[in-house]
Design an enzyme around this catalytic site. Sequence first.
Site, PDB file in Angstrom:
ATOM      1  N   LYS A 114     -14.732 -26.869 -16.232  1.00 31.94           N
ATOM      2  CA  LYS A 114     -15.533 -25.887 -16.970  1.00 31.94           C
ATOM      3  C   LYS A 114     -16.070 -24.871 -15.954  1.00 31.94           C
ATOM      4  O   LYS A 114     -17.078 -25.109 -15.293  1.00 31.94           O
ATOM      5  CB  LYS A 114     -16.674 -26.569 -17.722  1.00 31.94           C
ATOM      6  CG  LYS A 114     -17.428 -25.647 -18.671  1.00 31.94           C
ATOM      7  CD  LYS A 114     -18.466 -26.423 -19.481  1.00 31.94           C
ATOM      8  CE  LYS A 114     -19.184 -25.509 -20.461  1.00 31.94           C
ATOM      9  NZ  LYS A 114     -19.939 -24.436 -19.795  1.00 31.94           N
ATOM     10  N   CYS A 124     -40.232   0.177 -13.066  1.00 34.18           N
ATOM     11  CA  CYS A 124     -41.090   1.257 -13.548  1.00 34.18           C
ATOM     12  C   CYS A 124     -41.476   2.090 -12.335  1.00 34.18           C
ATOM     13  O   CYS A 124     -41.969   1.561 -11.336  1.00 34.18           O
ATOM     14  CB  CYS A 124     -42.341   0.694 -14.223  1.00 34.18           C
ATOM     15  SG  CYS A 124     -43.567   1.963 -14.625  1.00 34.18           S
ATOM     16  N   ASP A 141       0.829  -1.210   0.000  1.00 36.20           N
ATOM     17  CA  ASP A 141       0.000   0.000   0.000  1.00 36.20           C
ATOM     18  C   ASP A 141       0.865   1.261   0.000  1.00 36.20           C
ATOM     19  O   ASP A 141       0.516   2.260  -0.644  1.00 36.20           O
ATOM     20  CB  ASP A 141      -0.928   0.008   1.214  1.00 36.20           C
ATOM     21  CG  ASP A 141      -2.021  -1.053   1.110  1.00 36.20           C
ATOM     22  OD1 ASP A 141      -2.268  -1.542  -0.004  1.00 36.20           O
ATOM     23  OD2 ASP A 141      -2.617  -1.390   2.155  1.00 36.20           O
ATOM     24  N   CYS A 151     -49.104   2.911 -13.173  1.00 38.21           N
ATOM     25  CA  CYS A 151     -48.865   1.938 -14.238  1.00 38.21           C
ATOM     26  C   CYS A 151     -49.909   0.820 -14.142  1.00 38.21           C
ATOM     27  O   CYS A 151     -50.062   0.189 -13.086  1.00 38.21           O
ATOM     28  CB  CYS A 151     -47.463   1.355 -14.097  1.00 38.21           C
ATOM     29  SG  CYS A 151     -47.099   0.025 -15.260  1.00 38.21           S
ATOM     30  N   CYS A 169     -41.169   1.152 -20.064  1.00 44.96           N
ATOM     31  CA  CYS A 169     -42.149   0.238 -19.480  1.00 44.96           C
ATOM     32  C   CYS A 169     -43.133  -0.224 -20.555  1.00 44.96           C
ATOM     33  O   CYS A 169     -43.750   0.614 -21.226  1.00 44.96           O
ATOM     34  CB  CYS A 169     -42.898   0.909 -18.334  1.00 44.96           C
ATOM     35  SG  CYS A 169     -44.220  -0.122 -17.637  1.00 44.96           S
ATOM     36  N   CYS A 185     -46.919   1.188 -19.412  1.00 45.73           N
ATOM     37  CA  CYS A 185     -47.326   2.597 -19.373  1.00 45.73           C
ATOM     38  C   CYS A 185     -46.421   3.526 -20.167  1.00 45.73           C
ATOM     39  O   CYS A 185     -46.719   4.715 -20.311  1.00 45.73           O
ATOM     40  CB  CYS A 185     -47.405   3.081 -17.922  1.00 45.73           C
ATOM     41  SG  CYS A 185     -45.797   3.168 -17.086  1.00 45.73           S
ATOM     42  N   LYS A 237     -21.199 -31.987 -19.302  1.00 44.60           N
ATOM     43  CA  LYS A 237     -22.023 -31.204 -18.371  1.00 44.60           C
ATOM     44  C   LYS A 237     -22.507 -32.115 -17.253  1.00 44.60           C
ATOM     45  O   LYS A 237     -23.006 -33.212 -17.497  1.00 44.60           O
ATOM     46  CB  LYS A 237     -23.219 -30.596 -19.110  1.00 44.60           C
ATOM     47  CG  LYS A 237     -22.837 -29.659 -20.253  1.00 44.60           C
ATOM     48  CD  LYS A 237     -22.466 -28.278 -19.754  1.00 44.60           C
ATOM     49  CE  LYS A 237     -23.692 -27.501 -19.361  1.00 44.60           C
ATOM     50  NZ  LYS A 237     -23.383 -26.114 -18.972  1.00 44.60           N
ATOM     51  N   SER A 241     -18.674 -22.084 -29.363  1.00 47.96           N
ATOM     52  CA  SER A 241     -19.153 -22.895 -28.248  1.00 47.96           C
ATOM     53  C   SER A 241     -18.477 -24.260 -28.316  1.00 47.96           C
ATOM     54  O   SER A 241     -17.681 -24.539 -29.217  1.00 47.96           O
ATOM     55  CB  SER A 241     -20.671 -23.070 -28.336  1.00 47.96           C
ATOM     56  OG  SER A 241     -21.333 -21.831 -28.275  1.00 47.96           O
ATOM     57  N   LYS A 290     -10.028 -31.842 -24.316  1.00 52.03           N
ATOM     58  CA  LYS A 290      -9.472 -31.307 -25.560  1.00 52.03           C
ATOM     59  C   LYS A 290      -8.333 -32.191 -26.058  1.00 52.03           C
ATOM     60  O   LYS A 290      -7.528 -32.695 -25.255  1.00 52.03           O
ATOM     61  CB  LYS A 290      -8.887 -29.904 -25.332  1.00 52.03           C
ATOM     62  CG  LYS A 290      -9.814 -28.896 -24.701  1.00 52.03           C
ATOM     63  CD  LYS A 290      -9.048 -27.602 -24.405  1.00 52.03           C
ATOM     64  CE  LYS A 290      -9.938 -26.566 -23.745  1.00 52.03           C
ATOM     65  NZ  LYS A 290      -9.179 -25.345 -23.388  1.00 52.03           N
TER      66      LYS A 290
END
Length: 698
Positions: A112, A436, A35, A441, A420, A423, A327, A80, A303
């Site tokens: 992963k 909103c 620091d 609304c 929104c 409204c 996965k 991907s 890989k």
Amino acid sequence: MDIKEKIDGLVEQLINYQKAYYVDGKPLVSDMEYDRLFDELARLEKENPSLVRPDSPTVRVGSDLSNDFPEVEHTIPVLSLDKAYSKDEVLSFIDKCIRKETSSLTFVAEEKIDGISMVLYYEDGILSRAVTRGNGTVGNDVTANIKTIKSIPLSLPEKIDIAVRGEVFLKKKDFEIINSREEDEDKRAANPRNLAAGTVRRQKSEETARIPLDMFIYEGFWSNKDLTPKDHLHILKKLKDLGFKINTHMSFFAHDRKEAENALKQSGLEGKAFAFSEMADYIAFKTGERKSLEWEIDGLVFKINELETRERFGYTEHHPRWAIAYKFESPQAVSKLLGITVQVGRTGRITPVAELSPVPLGGSVIRRATLHNQEYIESLELAIGDTVSIAKRGDVIPAVEDVIEKNEEGNTTYEIPLICPSCGSTLKKDGAHLFCQNRECPEQVKGLLSFFASRNQMDIETLGPKTIELFYQKGVLRRIEDIYSADYHALVGMPGIGEKTVQQIIRSVEESKTRPFKTVLSSLGISELGKKSAEMLISGGFDSINKLRSAKEEDLIKIPGIGERTAKIIVDAFKDGILLSTIDKLSSYGLHMSQDEDEKEDKLEQTLSGTVWCVTGSFVHFNPRSKALEEIEKRGGRTVSSVTGKTTHLLAGSGGGSKRAEAEKLGIEIVDESAFLVMLGIEADRKEVEKDSQLELF
């Protein structure tokens, strides 16, 4: 030594200390000494702005200037990965690769990381751009924010042009600490990836700097192909030598373990060596290890190690043919994202909803799924046309979990319009969500009315969402107090509404006036003031509306469970003129505005004193079951969530299972709904309700 030499010396010294601490995990100096040197560099740079280097460690603190995130094109393929959801699929992939290639193959397996994919571009060894994955071709430039991540080198020891790809993430413990500081549960991030995604896109980089993001690098692309190492192991080693943080939880597979051990040793990398025959056991081990890791992982990536083989295998439009991602959790359904609609809640909170190609899931056909908020969309880098995985969270709410395949139309990450949809008001961001601000609304008003009348609140059975929608459109209900002042007889003749229906509405509205003060309080729709908070306030002495009107933040903070943010929201709410007007009118209509009013009306004989009740199954007259619990407690009984030796009675409705079996085993008295009604002394009233069937009109 001149000023420039001194600044350069401090920069080099601090860069060395940062790498040792954040990348190597081996601090060279104390925090105090670091620091001191950092402050000295910051002082010299402030006095000599022309001498500030682009790789100065002072960049890590960020800026208070608002960031823009322009779209930029990637100069490397950002694809991907093909997915596998079983060990057999992984083993089949490995086997096909080996049979296809004549030479000997080896494989690298990496965790992963469940984070945000990022590409860092260096020119002459200086970090020039940090770009999100986007749609694989175009991503967002988030350089200013990424520079605040201390494990990322701002400059390299070699003046090279290189692009590196990795994953930005947040450690589990840091996520828990940061999330626990947010008192509003609606504003807490769903998971570390969600928080990391939002942090990466903060408008001010000084805000990003406050979150301890980290990054693992797993691929490198040299502009000078002659500098590219021969295989993936040596790419990782070179990246490490350049100062990048790589995940040491890496494993290497060869035909036998000895061959794998030798290859790892020659590369100079940490990791574990395995034979191909051990791959199934390895996957099982990593699956079990997942929960104990410091960071979230959602799978493993396998890989081919040899780069020449990778080039021969090539790519599809979406993924490389030389890698596969295993996965941990199979998607329960896969669908295509056709569009995104935006819903407005009773508090004005905006929720994006995925419109999907119909897909069967859990016994129903799913056409819509929640997307939570903009940060969640960005964490997935989700675009219209993407193929996505769907799961039912808690076996109830369908949610988009992941992107399986990017769209072919080139659509980029979806952004919620800042207008929104109900409204037309401009939306405002608060935490992870958009809101909103317009109290008039239409969707907010209808949402608040439905919430107030709902089964878990004031329980006005005949005023369900569809009925409220009709009455809102006809101008009958526009505020909560209108429920008690509307001329329901004037509605006779509307579609589906006759005299008998009106009588049912009037009776259920009148019956709701008997609800206790804590229910009235939690039904007003005040943010942060649900049933638990209402109970805390009442227990803390704020047992009437008048006391809450005069409450101060410092008084509410003293109540266990009420934090500073909640206290401020409650105090501000009871200064709101519209809310106070509603409360005054509700009081004039006879609703309970203090606990004293409950006690005057609720002096029931304590006929169940000394009994301990557990409830199981579903009921005709006590839906939700909490109504039965309230009746027991009002008569002096105690309620518990499970059957034990101290339980005296089990109230058993239809569908009760293990609790009933346990009660029979322990000889506990089992009471059905009819007998319970007799015990309460309200059998006649309940029969009348059953006869008239006060149900939702539509």
